[in-house]
Design an enzyme around this catalytic site. Structure first.
Site, PDB file in Angstrom:
ATOM      1  N   TYR A  30       0.782  -1.306  -0.088  1.00 15.58           N
ATOM      2  CA  TYR A  30      -0.087   0.025   0.013  1.00 15.58           C
ATOM      3  C   TYR A  30       0.737   1.243  -0.030  1.00 15.58           C
ATOM      4  CZ  TYR A  30      -3.382   3.289   1.485  1.00 15.58           C
ATOM      5  OH  TYR A  30      -4.305   4.788   1.638  1.00 15.58           O
ATOM      6  N   LEU A  77     -31.297  13.490  20.765  1.00 16.65           N
ATOM      7  CA  LEU A  77     -32.110  12.284  20.915  1.00 16.65           C
ATOM      8  C   LEU A  77     -32.543  12.285  22.563  1.00 16.65           C
ATOM      9  CD1 LEU A  77     -29.935   9.393  19.420  1.00 16.65           C
ATOM     10  CD2 LEU A  77     -32.028   9.945  18.549  1.00 16.65           C
ATOM     11  N   GLU A 107     -28.883   0.326  17.062  1.00 17.80           N
ATOM     12  CA  GLU A 107     -27.468   0.726  16.847  1.00 17.80           C
ATOM     13  C   GLU A 107     -26.782   0.925  18.176  1.00 17.80           C
ATOM     14  OE1 GLU A 107     -28.088   4.369  14.495  1.00 17.80           O
ATOM     15  OE2 GLU A 107     -28.931   3.164  12.861  1.00 17.80           O
ATOM     16  N   LYS A 109     -24.818   3.198  20.534  1.00 20.67           N
ATOM     17  CA  LYS A 109     -24.715   4.602  20.690  1.00 20.67           C
ATOM     18  C   LYS A 109     -23.344   5.167  21.135  1.00 20.67           C
ATOM     19  CE  LYS A 109     -26.769   8.520  22.983  1.00 20.67           C
ATOM     20  NZ  LYS A 109     -25.725   9.378  22.978  1.00 20.67           N
ATOM     21  N   ASP A 111     -19.943   6.924  21.827  1.00 16.53           N
ATOM     22  CA  ASP A 111     -19.669   8.020  22.567  1.00 16.53           C
ATOM     23  C   ASP A 111     -18.457   9.068  22.278  1.00 16.53           C
ATOM     24  OD1 ASP A 111     -20.016   9.691  24.948  1.00 16.53           O
ATOM     25  OD2 ASP A 111     -19.041   8.198  26.390  1.00 16.53           O
ATOM     26  N   ARG A 130     -22.099  19.646  15.408  1.00 14.67           N
ATOM     27  CA  ARG A 130     -23.522  19.869  15.527  1.00 14.67           C
ATOM     28  C   ARG A 130     -24.052  21.137  16.106  1.00 14.67           C
ATOM     29  NH1 ARG A 130     -28.233  18.717  18.756  1.00 14.67           N
ATOM     30  NH2 ARG A 130     -27.361  18.939  20.763  1.00 14.67           N
ATOM     31  N   TYR A 218     -24.041   6.973  11.062  1.00 15.55           N
ATOM     32  CA  TYR A 218     -25.181   6.140  11.348  1.00 15.55           C
ATOM     33  C   TYR A 218     -26.540   6.928  11.016  1.00 15.55           C
ATOM     34  CZ  TYR A 218     -24.565   9.922  15.093  1.00 15.55           C
ATOM     35  OH  TYR A 218     -24.160  11.107  15.440  1.00 15.55           O
ATOM     36  N   LYS A 283     -34.098   2.915  16.245  1.00 17.21           N
ATOM     37  CA  LYS A 283     -34.703   3.977  15.390  1.00 17.21           C
ATOM     38  C   LYS A 283     -35.968   3.028  14.742  1.00 17.21           C
ATOM     39  CE  LYS A 283     -30.534   6.347  14.542  1.00 17.21           C
ATOM     40  NZ  LYS A 283     -29.369   6.502  13.653  1.00 17.21           N
ATOM     41  N   LYS A 307     -29.870   4.751  27.324  1.00 17.10           N
ATOM     42  CA  LYS A 307     -28.483   5.030  27.938  1.00 17.10           C
ATOM     43  C   LYS A 307     -28.130   4.059  28.983  1.00 17.10           C
ATOM     44  CE  LYS A 307     -27.071   9.225  28.264  1.00 17.10           C
ATOM     45  NZ  LYS A 307     -25.861   9.806  27.872  1.00 17.10           N
ATOM     46  N   CYS A 401       4.196  -0.965  58.064  1.00 19.04           N
ATOM     47  CA  CYS A 401       3.221  -1.514  57.693  1.00 19.04           C
ATOM     48  C   CYS A 401       2.015  -1.344  58.826  1.00 19.04           C
ATOM     49  CB  CYS A 401       3.170  -3.094  57.457  1.00 19.04           C
ATOM     50  SG  CYS A 401       1.571  -3.893  57.455  1.00 19.04           S
ATOM     51  N   CYS A 404       0.870  -4.657  60.878  1.00 22.00           N
ATOM     52  CA  CYS A 404       1.890  -5.441  61.647  1.00 22.00           C
ATOM     53  C   CYS A 404       2.901  -4.430  62.180  1.00 22.00           C
ATOM     54  CB  CYS A 404       2.317  -6.477  60.950  1.00 22.00           C
ATOM     55  SG  CYS A 404       3.547  -6.187  59.717  1.00 22.00           S
ATOM     56  N   CYS A 419       5.681  -5.424  52.362  1.00 20.80           N
ATOM     57  CA  CYS A 419       5.374  -5.758  53.999  1.00 20.80           C
ATOM     58  C   CYS A 419       6.451  -6.695  54.364  1.00 20.80           C
ATOM     59  CB  CYS A 419       4.237  -5.825  54.316  1.00 20.80           C
ATOM     60  SG  CYS A 419       4.064  -6.393  56.152  1.00 20.80           S
ATOM     61  N   CYS A 425       2.248 -10.542  59.841  1.00 24.10           N
ATOM     62  CA  CYS A 425       1.148  -9.345  59.326  1.00 24.10           C
ATOM     63  C   CYS A 425      -0.256 -10.042  59.086  1.00 24.10           C
ATOM     64  CB  CYS A 425       1.694  -8.988  57.821  1.00 24.10           C
ATOM     65  SG  CYS A 425       0.795  -7.852  57.540  1.00 24.10           S
TER      66      CYS A 425
HETATM   67  S1  IVH Z   1     -29.005   9.531  15.379  1.00 26.58           S
HETATM   68  C1  IVH Z   1     -32.040  12.299  14.363  1.00 26.58           C
HETATM   69  N1  IVH Z   1     -27.440   7.505  15.792  1.00 26.58           N
HETATM   70  O1  IVH Z   1     -26.064  10.787  20.412  1.00 26.58           O
HETATM   71  C2  IVH Z   1     -31.261  11.316  14.952  1.00 26.58           C
HETATM   72  N2  IVH Z   1     -27.115   9.354  17.222  1.00 26.58           N
HETATM   73  O2  IVH Z   1     -27.624  12.069  22.425  1.00 26.58           O
HETATM   74  C3  IVH Z   1     -30.016  11.835  15.380  1.00 26.58           C
HETATM   75  N3  IVH Z   1     -25.145   9.124  18.607  1.00 26.58           N
HETATM   76  O3  IVH Z   1     -26.174  14.030  18.894  1.00 26.58           O
HETATM   77  C4  IVH Z   1     -29.012  11.124  15.985  1.00 26.58           C
HETATM   78  N4  IVH Z   1     -24.424   7.279  18.257  1.00 26.58           N
HETATM   79  O4  IVH Z   1     -24.145  12.402  18.491  1.00 26.58           O
HETATM   80  C5  IVH Z   1     -27.922   8.552  16.099  1.00 26.58           C
HETATM   81  N5  IVH Z   1     -26.174   5.402  16.145  1.00 26.58           N
HETATM   82  C6  IVH Z   1     -26.487   6.775  16.431  1.00 26.58           C
HETATM   83  C7  IVH Z   1     -25.692   7.482  17.460  1.00 26.58           C
HETATM   84  C8  IVH Z   1     -26.037   8.778  17.775  1.00 26.58           C
HETATM   85  C9  IVH Z   1     -24.353   8.286  19.055  1.00 26.58           C
HETATM   86  C10 IVH Z   1     -25.154  10.699  19.292  1.00 26.58           C
HETATM   87  C11 IVH Z   1     -25.278  11.804  18.237  1.00 26.58           C
HETATM   88  C12 IVH Z   1     -26.311  12.468  18.905  1.00 26.58           C
HETATM   89  C13 IVH Z   1     -26.632  12.115  20.380  1.00 26.58           C
HETATM   90  C14 IVH Z   1     -27.734  12.329  21.070  1.00 26.58           C
END
Ligand code: IVH
Length: 670
Positions: A30, A77, A107, A109, A111, A130, A218, A283, A307, A401, A404, A419, A425
């Site tokens: 590559y 959300l 899906e 979530k 972080d 955002r 996503y 969703k 959550k 210690c 002891c 120790c 001890c």
């Molecule tokens: S969908 C209208 N899907 O979570 C729907 N959000 O607490 C828009 N996030 O602002 C969000 N994983 O930054 C969606 N699989 C996922 C996600 C996700 C993480 C975040 C996203 C959003 C925040 C809301």
């Protein structure tokens, strides 16, 4: 070759590597392609385009952090934290639709940090945060440096396409980053999300480029001149086909019960992921149903975030104390203002050793970040230096210690303090006894810390062998000790007298001698006396036993404590030799296939697998109709347990697993 062909080849392989995680060519091949491209572009700078794979850093000037108005609002959300709340969300949606939603996409979530990516005629033209949902910040120059973000899309591309996703920092990259922040005296990041956000907010894109960020896409946003879709799931397949990195853990499911199973599975499986997830996003799949449900002021009604409890929290470190373990190791730990983290209330967290306390610059009185991920012991990540008011105090290892009074020493060149009190001890003795009578050791039923503490304070146990001289009269009549509990303990002790030699060796706590090594030693020498008499060479010549283990066994055998202790075991009626040659275990588990999930107290992953294989059995990773049993330790994987239940595969706890190793398959029938 035409320059565009070369670029397409590079794009293809970069996509396989960074997006699909299934490279087809070696890194060297590559790199050679990229070098070729750079050579052509150096010779013909007029041919360089913004979407060339060489142009990730510093190519196009962008108005870094300038305001960007989103074409479509970036909603947030709503959250739920329990299945009851999840069901309430689903019922509201069903009421509004007049029927149950026809399907759900589950899906992870992620972080990290939400990003909107705009492509014009297939070329990345803008990346934005955002912000408040309506207006974000331009972060194009920084996002271009993320290899998993395509600069150009594959296939038939619409005129304009906006994709949304989460930029995140994998946990390994996060740990490396924090280690280097500590080394260079800079602040540590509280969690991967802050680290990702900090990395994207760099003024210098080369710093962003150095941070190993990635992305999961996503959501499809604004599209002009593209295909029509009926389902969210379809839009995700479309995004993947264009070259976006979409998460393989996503699932399309039919009903809420399946959603709840998905949530439960992820909650246990999430600690095995290479990145942090703080929940599941659900969703409603049908885009017509989505349109019917619409949005509240802040969030869509057709999606919800489930959550998980936070795994990092901030609290006050009120003190630092030390514990003395069964080998005499002295470990400092933080005493914390109680804080709810990783699903439990935490009051203590390990600090490993004195070096670590100073490296992290943790002081008494600091506000600190505490992390507890999965079954891992909570740890102090680092202090919030900006919260200091000058009253915090630096901690040092005590000279003596606290249990002891004997000196604590730090052997030359080591990080671990010890120790010097030996079995004088009480803390060391307590931990040793707990290990000795524990599940992987002599497994004495009914003997927990409470009993051990009583034996120590009453002078009834000064070493593990004393247990075998315990008289019922010494306990009878004490608080909590009646005829029944005393006779139960006595029969537990009596059973332990007959355990195989390997279990005694484990219980003795010889350094580097865990389950596997103990079994190999027992099988080779058959008796404790033969092991004590064996030379270092004899021990290290055994298959699977190296010089470190041999030296450690030898130094145990030569220690002044050892011969009298063994004599005492002998007088106490403890079995010191295996009569049956243990080699008979060679096919004890022939035809047996086990799946091991969760953490076992007495075996590492490798040890449990080796123990099964030594006996002719097999360990596999997934449950099927051919699985003999699922061995479930602490925090077992939800999907494996469900599958086992579905297929009627028996589930064995650790005690039964140990019996299975000793007795073979009949153990499962009892
Ligand atoms: S969908 C209208 N899907 O979570 C729907 N959000 O607490 C828009 N996030 O602002 C969000 N994983 O930054 C969606 N699989 C996922 C996600 C996700 C993480 C975040 C996203 C959003 C925040 C809301």
């Amino acid at each position: 070759m035409k320059i565009e062909q070369l670029r397409d080849q590079i794009r293809y392989h970069a996509h396989r590597y960074h997006v699909l995680d299934t490279p087809e060519i070696s890194d060297a091949d590559y790199d050679a392609l990229v070098r070729d491209l750079i050579a052509v572009e150096t010779e013909h700078p007029e041919l360089i385009t913004a979407d060339s794979p060489t142009q990730r850093v510093g190519a196009v000037p962008s108005d870094l952090f300038g305001a960007v108005t989103h074409r479509e609002r970036m909603f947030s959300l709503d959250n739920v934290e329990s299945t009851t709340e999840l069901e309430a969300w689903d019922e509201r949606a069903a009421r509004q639709l007049g029927r149950n939603p026809s399907g759900y996409v589950c899906e992870l979530k992620i972080d990290g940090l939400a990003v909107s990516l705009t492509y014009e005629d297939g070329v990345l033209s803008r990346a934005a945060t955002r912000g408040d949902g309506t207006t974000g910040e331009d972060i194009t120059a920084n996002v271009r440096t993320i290899e998993a973000v395509p600069l150009r899309l594959f296939g038939d591309v619409p005129q304009v396409l906006e994709a949304r996703g989460e930029i995140y920092l994998p946990i390994d990259a996060f740990d490396d980053l924090n280690a280097s922040q500590l080394d260079t005296g800079r602040k540590v990041f509280a969690n991967p999300r802050n680290a990702a956000a900090g990395s994207v907010r760099q003024k210098d894109p080369t710093v962003t480029a150095s941070r190993d960020l990635s992305i999961w896409v996503y959501q499809l946003g604004f599209v002009q001149g593209g295909p029509d879709f009926e389902y969210h799931w379809e839009t995700m397949e479309y995004l993947a086909s264009l070259g976006f990195r979409t998460n393989p853990a996503s699932e399309l499911v039919a009903d809420l019960a399946a959603v709840e199973r998905y949530v439960a599975d992820i909650e246990t499986a999430r600690h095995r992921l290479k990145y942090q997830t703080d929940g599941v996003v659900i969703k409603i799949d049908d885009l017509a149903e989505q349109a019917e449900l619409g949005f509240t002021a802040k969030a869509p009604r057709w999606a919800i975030a489930y959550k998980f409890p936070p795994e990092e929290q901030i609290t006050t470190l009120v003190g630092i104390e030390v514990g003395v373990g069964r080998t005499g190791r002295v470990t400092p730990f933080a005493v914390l203002d109680p804080v709810f983290v990783g699903g439990v209330t935490v009051t203590n967290a390990t600090l490993h050793n004195e070096d670590e306390v100073h490296r992290k610059d943790v002081r008494i009185g600091d506000r600190v970040i505490v992390r507890r991920a999965g079954e891992v012991i909570p740890e102090v990540v680092g202090p919030i230096i900006s919260s200091r008011d000058g009253t915090e105090t630096v901690w040092h290892m005590p000279e003596n210690c606290p249990f002891c009074g004997n000196p604590i020493i730090l052997p030359e060149g080591e990080k671990v303090a010890r120790c010097t009190g030996g079995l004088e001890c009480p803390s060391r003795l307590r931990e040793w006894l707990a290990h000795f009578v524990g599940r992987s050791g002599m497994d004495i039923e009914g003997m927990g810390y409470k009993t051990i503490d009583l034996l120590i304070t009453e002078g009834l146990a000064r070493d593990p062998a004393d247990i075998f001289f315990l008289e019922p009269a010494a306990l009878l009549g004490r608080e909590g000790w009646g005829d029944l509990s005393v006779s139960k303990l006595m029969s537990g002790i009596d059973e332990a007298r007959h355990r195989p030699v390997a279990r005694l060796l484990i219980g003795l706590g010889i350094r580097h001698v865990g389950g596997t090594v103990a079994r190999v030693l027992a099988r080779t020498f058959r008796s404790v006396d033969a092991l004590v008499g064996a030379s270092e060479d004899e021990i290290s010549s055994i298959d699977g036993i190296g010089p470190t283990i041999a030296a450690s066994v030898r130094s145990w055998a030569l220690s002044a404590e050892t011969p009298p202790l063994i004599e005492k075991f002998r007088r106490g009626g403890v079995r010191l030799a295996d009569e049956e040659p243990e080699a008979a275990t060679g096919d004890l588990l022939a035809g047996v296939t086990l799946v091991i999930t969760g953490t076992l107290a007495g075996f590492s992953r490798d040890e449990s697998k080796a123990a099964v294989e030594e006996r002719g059995g097999k360990v596999t990773g997934s449950v099927s109709g051919r699985t003999t049993a699922v061995v479930a330790g602490e925090s077992p994987g939800g999907s494996k347990m469900t599958k086992a239940a579905d297929l009627n595969v028996p589930i064995a706890d650790e005690a039964l697993f140990v019996r299975l190793l000793d007795e073979g398959p009949p153990a499962l029938d009892s």
